[in-house]
Structure formats: structure tokens, C-alpha cells
Design a protein around this motif. Structure first.
Motif, PDB file in Angstrom:
ATOM      1  N   ILE A   1      49.325  26.024  43.556  1.00  0.00           N
ATOM      2  CA  ILE A   1      48.689  24.707  43.947  1.00  0.00           C
ATOM      3  C   ILE A   1      49.557  23.631  44.017  1.00  0.00           C
ATOM      4  O   ILE A   1      49.298  22.490  44.433  1.00  0.00           O
ATOM      5  CB  ILE A   1      47.427  24.389  43.171  1.00  0.00           C
ATOM      6  CG1 ILE A   1      48.085  23.968  41.776  1.00  0.00           C
ATOM      7  CG2 ILE A   1      46.549  25.432  43.102  1.00  0.00           C
ATOM      8  CD1 ILE A   1      46.832  23.305  40.936  1.00  0.00           C
ATOM      9  N   GLY A   2      50.979  23.758  43.448  1.00  0.00           N
ATOM     10  CA  GLY A   2      51.860  22.675  43.339  1.00  0.00           C
ATOM     11  C   GLY A   2      51.877  21.997  42.072  1.00  0.00           C
ATOM     12  O   GLY A   2      50.951  21.721  41.705  1.00  0.00           O
ATOM     13  N   GLY A   3      53.113  21.236  41.656  1.00  0.00           N
ATOM     14  CA  GLY A   3      53.103  20.475  40.511  1.00  0.00           C
ATOM     15  C   GLY A   3      52.287  19.470  40.467  1.00  0.00           C
ATOM     16  O   GLY A   3      51.599  19.118  39.514  1.00  0.00           O
TER      17      GLY A   3
ATOM     18  N   ILE B   1      34.325  31.465  38.707  1.00  0.00           N
ATOM     19  CA  ILE B   1      35.237  32.691  38.128  1.00  0.00           C
ATOM     20  C   ILE B   1      36.249  32.378  37.196  1.00  0.00           C
ATOM     21  O   ILE B   1      36.529  32.727  35.962  1.00  0.00           O
ATOM     22  CB  ILE B   1      35.978  33.290  39.218  1.00  0.00           C
ATOM     23  CG1 ILE B   1      34.825  34.087  40.238  1.00  0.00           C
ATOM     24  CG2 ILE B   1      36.748  34.539  38.594  1.00  0.00           C
ATOM     25  CD1 ILE B   1      35.376  34.940  41.264  1.00  0.00           C
ATOM     26  N   ALA B   2      37.029  31.251  37.522  1.00  0.00           N
ATOM     27  CA  ALA B   2      38.134  30.645  36.382  1.00  0.00           C
ATOM     28  C   ALA B   2      37.368  30.296  35.237  1.00  0.00           C
ATOM     29  O   ALA B   2      38.063  30.563  34.129  1.00  0.00           O
ATOM     30  CB  ALA B   2      38.833  29.597  37.296  1.00  0.00           C
ATOM     31  N   THR B   3      36.346  29.482  35.253  1.00  0.00           N
ATOM     32  CA  THR B   3      35.662  28.850  34.055  1.00  0.00           C
ATOM     33  C   THR B   3      35.327  29.986  33.119  1.00  0.00           C
ATOM     34  O   THR B   3      35.652  30.156  32.042  1.00  0.00           O
ATOM     35  CB  THR B   3      34.546  27.825  34.724  1.00  0.00           C
ATOM     36  OG1 THR B   3      35.099  26.841  35.291  1.00  0.00           O
ATOM     37  CG2 THR B   3      34.045  27.179  33.490  1.00  0.00           C
TER      38      THR B   3
ATOM     39  N   MET C   1      41.126  28.687  45.268  1.00  0.00           N
ATOM     40  CA  MET C   1      40.236  29.468  46.103  1.00  0.00           C
ATOM     41  C   MET C   1      39.684  28.370  47.225  1.00  0.00           C
ATOM     42  O   MET C   1      38.560  28.096  47.039  1.00  0.00           O
ATOM     43  CB  MET C   1      39.064  30.276  45.701  1.00  0.00           C
ATOM     44  CG  MET C   1      38.671  31.283  46.550  1.00  0.00           C
ATOM     45  SD  MET C   1      37.760  32.415  45.123  1.00  0.00           S
ATOM     46  CE  MET C   1      36.968  33.783  46.390  1.00  0.00           C
ATOM     47  N   LEU C   2      40.159  27.951  48.010  1.00  0.00           N
ATOM     48  CA  LEU C   2      39.869  26.727  48.751  1.00  0.00           C
ATOM     49  C   LEU C   2      38.798  27.272  50.048  1.00  0.00           C
ATOM     50  O   LEU C   2      37.980  26.201  50.119  1.00  0.00           O
ATOM     51  CB  LEU C   2      41.134  26.457  49.750  1.00  0.00           C
ATOM     52  CG  LEU C   2      42.419  25.498  48.816  1.00  0.00           C
ATOM     53  CD1 LEU C   2      43.494  25.150  49.774  1.00  0.00           C
ATOM     54  CD2 LEU C   2      41.569  24.364  48.331  1.00  0.00           C
TER      55      LEU C   2
ATOM     56  N   PRO D   1      41.120  37.997  46.036  1.00  0.00           N
ATOM     57  CA  PRO D   1      41.231  36.744  45.311  1.00  0.00           C
ATOM     58  C   PRO D   1      40.620  36.588  43.974  1.00  0.00           C
ATOM     59  O   PRO D   1      40.814  36.098  43.056  1.00  0.00           O
ATOM     60  CB  PRO D   1      40.956  35.804  46.330  1.00  0.00           C
ATOM     61  CG  PRO D   1      40.246  36.513  47.422  1.00  0.00           C
ATOM     62  CD  PRO D   1      40.837  38.035  47.489  1.00  0.00           C
ATOM     63  N   GLU D   2      39.125  37.175  44.200  1.00  0.00           N
ATOM     64  CA  GLU D   2      38.416  37.122  43.143  1.00  0.00           C
ATOM     65  C   GLU D   2      38.944  37.536  41.727  1.00  0.00           C
ATOM     66  O   GLU D   2      39.031  37.162  40.653  1.00  0.00           O
ATOM     67  CB  GLU D   2      37.035  37.475  43.460  1.00  0.00           C
ATOM     68  CG  GLU D   2      36.456  36.664  44.482  1.00  0.00           C
ATOM     69  CD  GLU D   2      36.771  37.084  45.745  1.00  0.00           C
ATOM     70  OE1 GLU D   2      37.418  38.008  45.931  1.00  0.00           O
ATOM     71  OE2 GLU D   2      36.095  36.686  46.694  1.00  0.00           O
TER      72      GLU D   2
END
Length: 382
Positions: free
Chosen positions: A244-246, A285-287, A275-276, A210-211
Motif C-alpha cells: 500500500i506504500g509507506g 478478513i484482516a481484522t 483489497m480495493l 487475495p482473501e
């Protein structure tokens, strides 16, 4: 370095209003008040940020930090300006699920979603006026919007951007002034190589946990966003919207409107949501991944922006890409922004009134946030 960090951290706490406002804050602080650089040099950094993909205002801040303290200064500027919004977006991601059932919170989110419609509509209109003045650019915009609505996939966007750049070379190139010889281009090829290695690698690392998946998705988005700000919305929606859904996606986007600092910290919220089990790691990581491409490219061309922008074919390619991203943003105005926010005549009336107030009175973003939040609460409990 501490001075650079603190100056940008202060700006990160108060910089509402999006990239254009951030650039104004930077000029007032670093040109008029501190004198770290003059108007001519500052204008050159702004021009360079518009030429390359990435978060425009953050790239300008990064470049100011680089001019002041080298690479360490650039990183200090980025950390300072981004940290306030990173903290706020992370806390909103990990805590909102516990109190979303509250009527007042639901009303606030409801109002902020409607505000997102107003803000994105205004961005589409402003960018259309700026980047779609020629008939070829308008046609590119329309085709891009229609294509992404029919086939809303990341590969569609990549092909549209590449196609728009190619068309721009032939249809939107500027005329070269033969009386002024072109200066040689001197690039830092190490950063350019790193940019492409990571970009190509992002297509192959999706199966390494996932990372790696989060890094690859957000790095690709950061590599493809010309114009920064709201333009990141359609690319992120394609990358992680289904995960994650709209509704939750648009909730995060509404929160991104309400906090100061760069719009790209929307990635902080999404990374934590994706990544709950390890939300802080996902947010980090996303940032880092979404900001990294734009910063690498700034380091490539920081010393040769005049020579790069003077090439007519390169300028034409960028003009084509700009027209394309206006189309992508126009499509995002419908899906997911409008379709996930406007459900009644009252909703549409508030959007129209908000848009009119924005165009007529030009209120600060904080006033807009408070106004829509209050209206959302009143409508939700009535």
C-alpha cells in the motif's frame, strides 16, 4: 450475552489511550463497578495476556467475557469492544481518498503522523525500562533493532524472535522456588492444535487468491506479536507496507492513534486498502485474522496460567522475546514512523514539544490527538 456486548461496546466508544489505559477501564468497570470478578482474578487475566502473543487488552476483555458467558460471551465482548474502532477505521480507509486533497484534512494527517512519532517513542522508552533491565536483554534489543533495519523482512523477524526465545531460556530464566511444587499444566489441546494448523497453513495459502493471502499475512502477524499495541507496527509494515506504500501505511497508523479501542484495528484499515475491489471483505478478513491467534492461545491456557508462568525456562523465553520486540519497535520508530513524518526543523520541534508534554503532563490521548491535529492544520496552511 446482550449485556456483555453493550458493556464492551460502551467501553469501545470511549477507550482512548492504548492497551494500558484499556486495562484500567476494564478494571474500573468489571471489578469496581459491576463486580464480575475480583482483583485477584482480574490480575491473573492481565498476567496471562502479557504472557502470550496477541492484543493484550483485547485478550483481557475476551477472557472477561469468557468468564461471564463462556465462548459466546467471549465473542460478544470482542465484538462489542472492537466494533466502534472497526467501523471508524473502515470508513477512514474507504472515504479518505476522496477528500485527502483538502488542506485541513492534509494538515490533520500531518499532525497525526507527528503524534505517531511521539507515541511510538514513548512506547519504546517505557518498554525498554520494563523489559530490558538486564544486560543480556539490552544486547538482544540492540541486535534485533540493527538486524531488522539491515534486513527488513518477515523471515528476519521470525528468526530474531525464535533466537531471542532460545537465548532467553539460557540467559534470562528465573530461579525456581524449590519449596513450592509446580502445579500440573492442563491445556486445551484442541485450540492449540488449531492455532498451529492455521499458522503452518498460512505459509502455504498465499497463492489461493487475495482473501487467502490477506488471512495468511495477518494471521502470521497476530501469531508473532508479543506485547500488543504498538509492537504490531513493524510486523504489519513488513507484511503489507510495500503493497500500500509507506505514506498510506503511516496515514492509517496515525488514524489508529486517533480512534478509541484496540490498536489492532489498524488491520481493518490495511485490509480495506489491500483489497480495493472488495474493501469490506478485506477489512473483515484482516481484522478476524489478526485477532484470532491471540484468542486461540488464551483459550488454550486460560485455566493453567499459574502453572505455565511458574516454569523458569518458559519465563526466560518470554523475557527474551520481550527484549526482541523492543528492538523491533525501536527500528520501526525510525522506519517508517520517523522517516515518513519528520521533514523539517519545525516538525522535529513539534515532536520534541509533544514528547515533553506527554511525559510532564500525561494528557489523555484525546487531548493529544486534538492538539497535534490543530498544530498540523496550522502548520500546513501557514
Amino acid at each position: 450475552m446482550l449485556q456483555i456486548f453493550l458493556r464492551f461496546f460502551t467501553l469501545g466508544l470511549m477507550s482512548f489511550g492504548g492497551p494500558a489505559a484499556h486495562i484500567g477501564y476494564f478494571r474500573q468497570t468489571f471489578v469496581n463497578e459491576l463486580g464480575w470478578l475480583d482483583d485477584k482474578r482480574y490480575a491473573s487475566l492481565v498476567a496471562l495476556s502479557q504472557f502470550m502473543p496477541g492484543p493484550g487488552s483485547s485478550q483481557v476483555g475476551f477472557a472477561i467475557g469468557y468468564q461471564r458467558g463462556g465462548l459466546v460471551g467471549a465473542l460478544a465482548a470482542f465484538a462489542g469492544f472492537t466494533l466502534p474502532s472497526f467501523i471508524l477505521m473502515y470508513l477512514l480507509a474507504v472515504t479518505t481518498s476522496a477528500w485527502l486533497a483538502n488542506h485541513y484534512v492534509q494538515g490533520m494527517i500531518y499532525g497525526l503522523k507527528l503524534m505517531a512519532v511521539v507515541v511510538v517513542a514513548d512506547a519504546v522508552l517505557a518498554m525498554f525500562k520494563q523489559f530490558c533491565q538486564r544486560k543480556s536483554a539490552r544486547l538482544l534489543m540492540l541486535v534485533s533493532a540493527a538486524a531488522i533495519l539491515i534486513a527488513p523482512f518477515m523471515w528476519t523477524q521470525i528468526l530474531l524472535l525464535l533466537g531471542a526465545a532460545t537465548i532467553g531460556i539460557y540467559k534470562l530464566s528465573t530461579t525456581q522456588d524449590d519449596t513450592e511444587p509446580l502445579a500440573p499444566i492442563r491445556l486445551n489441546y484442541l485450540y492449540l492444535l488449531l492455532f498451529f494448523v492455521l499458522l503452518i497453513g498460512s505459509f502455504f495459502m498465499v497463492n489461493f487468491g487475495p482473501e487467502a493471502w490477506i488471512f495468511s499475512e495477518f494471521y502470521r502477524v497476530g501469531s508473532l506479536v508479543f506485547g500488543g499495541g504498538h509492537v504490531v507496527l513493524p510486523l504489519l509494515e513488513t507484511a503489507v507496507g510495500d503493497t500500500i506504500g509507506g505514506d498510506r501505511f503511516l496515514t492509517g497508523y496515525a488514524f489508529a492513534q486517533a480512534v478509541p479501542g484496540p490498536m489492532f484495528t489498524f488491520a481493518t484499515f490495511l485490509g480495506a486498502e489491500v483489497m480495493l475491489d472488495k474493501p469490506f471483505m478485506g477489512a473483515c478478513i484482516a481484522t478476524a485474522a489478526i485477532f484470532l491467534p491471540g484468542f486461540l492461545l488464551m483459550l488454550v491456557g486460560l485455566k493453567s496460567w499459574h502453572a505455565i508462568a511458574a516454569r523458569p525456562k518458559i519465563a526466560g523465553a518470554i523475557a527474551g522475546v520481550n527484549a526482541c520486540v523492543v528492538g523491533l519497535l525501536a527500528a520501526a520508530l525510525y522506519q517508517p514512523v520517523f522517516s515518513q513524518a519528520v521533514f523539517s526543523g519545525k516538525d522535529m520541534a513539534l515532536v520534541l514539544l509533544g514528547f515533553g508534554a506527554l511525559k510532564l503532563f500525561k494528557p489523555p490521548m484525546l487531548v493529544l490527538v486534538l492538539g497535534f491535529s490543530l498544530c498540523g492544520i496550522l502548520l500546513n496552511i501557514s
